[in-house]
Motif scaffolding. Structure first.
Motif, PDB file in Angstrom:
ATOM      1  N   PHE A 281       0.837  -1.211   0.000  1.00  0.00           N
ATOM      2  CA  PHE A 281       0.000   0.000   0.000  1.00  0.00           C
ATOM      3  C   PHE A 281       0.866   1.253   0.000  1.00  0.00           C
ATOM      4  O   PHE A 281       0.586   2.217  -0.709  1.00  0.00           O
ATOM      5  CB  PHE A 281      -0.916   0.013   1.239  1.00  0.00           C
ATOM      6  N   ARG A 282       1.920   1.218   0.782  1.00  0.00           N
ATOM      7  CA  ARG A 282       2.819   2.374   0.875  1.00  0.00           C
ATOM      8  C   ARG A 282       3.451   2.673  -0.481  1.00  0.00           C
ATOM      9  O   ARG A 282       3.493   3.818  -0.929  1.00  0.00           O
ATOM     10  CB  ARG A 282       3.884   2.085   1.939  1.00  0.00           C
ATOM     11  N   ASP A 283       3.938   1.632  -1.170  1.00  0.00           N
ATOM     12  CA  ASP A 283       4.585   1.837  -2.463  1.00  0.00           C
ATOM     13  C   ASP A 283       3.578   2.276  -3.520  1.00  0.00           C
ATOM     14  O   ASP A 283       3.911   3.043  -4.434  1.00  0.00           O
ATOM     15  CB  ASP A 283       5.300   0.558  -2.910  1.00  0.00           C
ATOM     16  N   CYS A 284       2.332   1.803  -3.419  1.00  0.00           N
ATOM     17  CA  CYS A 284       1.296   2.252  -4.346  1.00  0.00           C
ATOM     18  C   CYS A 284       1.070   3.754  -4.207  1.00  0.00           C
ATOM     19  O   CYS A 284       0.940   4.476  -5.213  1.00  0.00           O
ATOM     20  CB  CYS A 284      -0.012   1.511  -4.070  1.00  0.00           C
ATOM     21  N   LEU A 285       1.025   4.229  -2.980  1.00  0.00           N
ATOM     22  CA  LEU A 285       0.816   5.656  -2.764  1.00  0.00           C
ATOM     23  C   LEU A 285       2.001   6.468  -3.267  1.00  0.00           C
ATOM     24  O   LEU A 285       1.832   7.545  -3.851  1.00  0.00           O
ATOM     25  CB  LEU A 285       0.572   5.937  -1.274  1.00  0.00           C
ATOM     26  N   SER A 309      -1.801  -0.069  -8.193  1.00  0.00           N
ATOM     27  CA  SER A 309      -1.811   1.244  -7.524  1.00  0.00           C
ATOM     28  C   SER A 309      -3.080   2.045  -7.793  1.00  0.00           C
ATOM     29  O   SER A 309      -3.445   2.909  -6.997  1.00  0.00           O
ATOM     30  CB  SER A 309      -0.580   2.060  -7.931  1.00  0.00           C
ATOM     31  N   ARG A 310      -3.783   1.752  -8.895  1.00  0.00           N
ATOM     32  CA  ARG A 310      -5.002   2.518  -9.184  1.00  0.00           C
ATOM     33  C   ARG A 310      -6.117   2.226  -8.171  1.00  0.00           C
ATOM     34  O   ARG A 310      -7.082   2.985  -8.060  1.00  0.00           O
ATOM     35  CB  ARG A 310      -5.485   2.228 -10.610  1.00  0.00           C
ATOM     36  N   PHE A 311      -5.971   1.122  -7.423  1.00  0.00           N
ATOM     37  CA  PHE A 311      -6.968   0.785  -6.406  1.00  0.00           C
ATOM     38  C   PHE A 311      -6.650   1.402  -5.044  1.00  0.00           C
ATOM     39  O   PHE A 311      -7.438   1.288  -4.113  1.00  0.00           O
ATOM     40  CB  PHE A 311      -7.063  -0.739  -6.241  1.00  0.00           C
TER      41      PHE A 311
END
Length: 356
Positions: A281-285, A309-311
């Motif tokens: 989640f952190r890397d997606c943000l 990451s779009r989710f």
């Protein structure tokens, strides 16, 4: 402290897993016992150093979390196993310890019987006429009865007695314990120091060491595992990907199957899954904010993050973290894993389907 003649009777080395507080504790003890110490270090070759380095010094007593059973009542019952594992893995974690004992589904605890044994051991005269040292690894695993029994001796120990607590979560200790010890903090290890250590230990490529160091978040033990088991990330990724595919459309039969499978893996592996999710989640943000250079993962994991990451966005990021952190908290406290993970699937379904 020793050179100034002001060693407190109760010390606590606090720091996160992999920070080195446990091997540092034993290095400090070896220095205390050394017969030919220098200004910088113990000699490493005298009789006391040799005994301490093998954790067999007669005035060194060890207490650590155990899986209570009919045959295991105190740390004494598992001393040979602990010594062997620590000498092999100085940056030992509770997961390493319980995995080694095949006791991952049991609750680590320092029971009240242990406190009675501590009081008994410290009532004896030291064998070699110097310090008697009691090391308590993971004192936060003491139950209330055990902790309360130690309060008086922690405040007024016998002559030449030193308590050395090695703790990862001081916030979980009784405030009355905290008030009786002098804390020495350890911190997450710098990435460059981890890289240097890995290259020296494993003679590996610096690029591989740096990748492991970046993913370890300052935890040297985690970096060792990442470097030694490159397939570990793939296994975590596959499990996380399956979880998210199930959660996205809430496929009930597949959800039940996934929950059943992960409920059997043991508490520490369940915590690893949740921690891995928090890292993703952190890397997606980071990617969504245009900070791709701050992404810790690489290879197949990085490709997955680009698609996933779009989710993850500002509307659901904090709530996803809250749910995964809450699940982690309840796993640590022995919650029913089937109920916990089914609840997490349903809540994740709601959150990742929120529009950005």
């Amino acid at each position: 402290m020793l050179q100034d003649g002001r060693v407190p009777h109760a010390l606590m080395f606090t720091g996160p897993e992999g920070s080195g507080n446990l091997p540092a504790a034993f290095a400090f003890i070896q220095y205390l016992f050394c017969q030919n110490k220098t200004a910088e270090d113990s000699c490493g070759v005298c009789a006391s150093c040799l005994k301490t380095s093998k954790l067999i010094h007669p005035d060194l007593h060890l207490v650590f979390p155990i899986p209570i059973s009919k045959h295991v009542r105190t740390s004494n019952d598992l001393l040979p196993e602990f010594r062997e594992l620590f000498l092999e893995t100085p940056y030992l974690t509770i997961n390493d310890w319980f995995s080694n004992l095949d006791a991952e589904n049991k609750q680590p605890i320092i029971p009240s019987d242990e406190a009675n044994d501590i009081l008994k051991k410290l009532s004896y005269t030291s064998y070699e006429g110097g310090y008697k040292i009691m090391v308590i690894w993971q004192p936060e695993k003491m139950n209330a009865s055990s902790a309360n029994k130690l309060l008086k001796i922690l405040e007024e120990p016998p002559e030449q007695t030193l308590f050395l607590l090695v703790c990862n979560h001081p916030d979980q200790l009784l405030s009355t314990i905290i008030s009786r010890v002098q804390q020495i903090p350890f911190y997450k290890i710098e990435t460059n120091d981890i890289v240097k250590g890995l290259v020296e230990q494993f003679s590996c490529q610096e690029s591989a060491a740096r990748q492991a160091a970046m993913l370890s978040d300052g935890n040297y033990r985690e970096a060792q595992l990442l470097l030694q088991h490159n397939d570990g990330g793939e296994a975590h990724l596959q499990n996380f990907r399956n979880f998210m595919l199930i959660a996205l459309k809430f496929d009930a039969p597949k959800a039940v199957s996934w929950v059943d499978e992960n409920a059997r893996t043991g508490r520490e592996k369940q915590k690893q899954f949740l921690q891995y999710g928090l890292e993703i989640f952190r890397d997606c943000l980071m990617l969504n904010f245009g900070s791709a250079d701050l992404i810790r993962h690489s290879g197949e994991e990085k490709e997955f993050i680009k698609k996933f990451s779009r989710f993850v966005h500002q509307r659901n990021y904090e709530r996803l973290l809250e749910e995964f952190n809450s699940a982690f908290y309840h796993v640590e406290r022995n919650a029913n894993p089937k109920i916990l993970f089914m609840d997490l699937v349903m809540k994740t379904n709601e959150l990742i389907n929120l529009p950005a």
